[in-house]
Design a protein around this motif. Structure first.
Motif: not given
Length: 269
Positions: A62-65, A68-70, A191-193, A260-269
Motif C-alpha cells: 500500500g505504500y506509494v513510492t 507514484g507506484r504502489t 526493502l521499502l527504500t 533490484i529490477a526483479q524486486l520492483r517488477d514483483t512488488l510494485l503496481a
C-alpha cells in the motif's frame, strides 16, 4: 533452503543472553501514529493480519513510492515468531497464499520457539546475527545491533538471500524474527527504500511495532518496542561505511541491477 549451522559457542552464548530476557514475551506500546508525525498517513490502514498467535504480523503493501507506484498488498508479510500460531492462523496464512517463510533468528531462538508453518509453504533460515558468535551480545544492545546489521558480512548475506527470495517468489513471502521489530524492521526498511518509498514512510512503518506488539512490558529493550534512533543508526552506519544507500545495496548486500529490477517488477503496481 538456506541451512546455516551455528557453532557450539554461539549456541551457549545465545542461551545465556536469552535467559536474561525471554524472547516470546512481547511488548505493548504507544500507538505509532503518535510518534511517526505527518508521514503516518500511509500507515493509517489496518495492516494487521489479525493472527491470534502473532500480534506483530502485518502487510507492508500500500505504500506509494516517490515515482507514484504502489507496493502491492499481499506479497510481503512481516511478523514476530510463529511458534504460537493457531490452526485458524495457519489457515489464514494459507488463504493469503504464503509460499515462503523466512526465519531471521539464531539457532537457539529457533530451538526454543519452533515455527508453525502453513501447509505448502517452504522454509528458509537466514540467520542474521548468529553466524558469528561475537555478534550475539548485540541481541540485547540495540544501538550495536542496528549498526551491526548494516555492516556484518553474515547479516548482509542473510538480507541478500531474503531479498532475492522475495524477488523470485510468485506467491506471498512472510519473514520474521522473534519480536518482528529489529532484524525484521531493518529488512523492511531496506526493502521499502529499494522500492522507492520515502524515508518518512519507512520510518512510520518501522514505528508500527509499538502499536502491534502486545503483552506486558518488562523494561528490556530486547522485547519491548522500537525507537526511531535505532533505525537512524542503521541508515547513518550505511552512509558512514558505504557513502550512501545505493553503494550499500551494491557493495554490502551485493544485489545486482537485475535483482533490484526483479524486486520492483514483483512488488510494485
Amino acid at each position: 533452503m538456506s541451512n546455516r549451522i551455528a557453532r557450539p559457542a554461539a549456541t551457549v552464548l545465545c542461551a545465556v543472553i536469552l535467559s536474561c530476557g525471554p524472547v516470546p514475551a512481547l511488548a505493548g506500546g504507544i500507538p505509532a501514529l503518535e510518534q511517526a508525525g505527518p508521514a503516518a498517513a500511509q500507515v493509517a490502514a489496518d495492516r494487521s493480519l489479525h493472527l491470534e498467535g502473532a500480534s506483530n504480523a502485518r502487510d507492508i503493501g500500500g505504500y506509494v513510492t516517490e515515482e507514484g507506484r504502489t507496493v502491492r498488498w499481499g506479497k510481503v508479510l512481516r511478523s514476530n515468531a510463529l511458534d504460537k500460531l493457531t490452526p485458524s492462523d495457519l489457515a489464514s496464512l494459507s488463504e493469503r497464499g504464503v509460499e515462503s517463510v523466512d526465519d531471521f533468528r539464531t539457532v537457539v531462538e529457533r530451538t526454543l520457539s519452533q515455527d508453525r508453518i502453513p501447509n505448502g509453504a517452504r522454509t528458509n533460515w537466514f540467520d542474521v546475527i548468529g553466524t558469528n558468535p561475537a555478534n550475539l551480545p548485540a541481541l540485547v544492545d540495540m544501538p550495536t545491533m542496528y549498526a551491526l546489521m548494516a555492516t556484518d558480512p553474515g547479516a548482509s548475506r542473510a538480507f541478500h538471500d531474503a531479498l532475492v527470495n522475495v524477488a523470485n517468489t510468485e506467491g506471498a513471502v512472510l519473514y520474521h524474527c522473534s519480536a518482528g521489530k529489529d532484524r525484521t524492521g531493518w529488512m523492511t526498511a531496506v526493502l521499502l527504500t529499494l522500492l522507492g518509498v520515502s524515508r518518512a514512510d519507512v520510518n512510520a512503518d518501522y514505528m508500527l511495532s509499538n502499536q502491534y506488539l502486545t503483552g506486558p512490558r518488562t523494561g528490556s529493550a530486547f522485547i519491548d518496542g522500537v525507537e526511531q534512533s535505532w533505525l537512524d543508526t542503521s541508515f547513518a552506519t550505511v552512509d558512514r561505511v558505504y557513502g550512501n544507500f545505493d553503494n550499500y545495496v551494491r557493495d554490502g548486500l551485493q544485489l545486482s541491477l537485475g535483482d533490484i529490477a526483479q524486486l520492483r517488477d514483483t512488488l510494485l503496481a
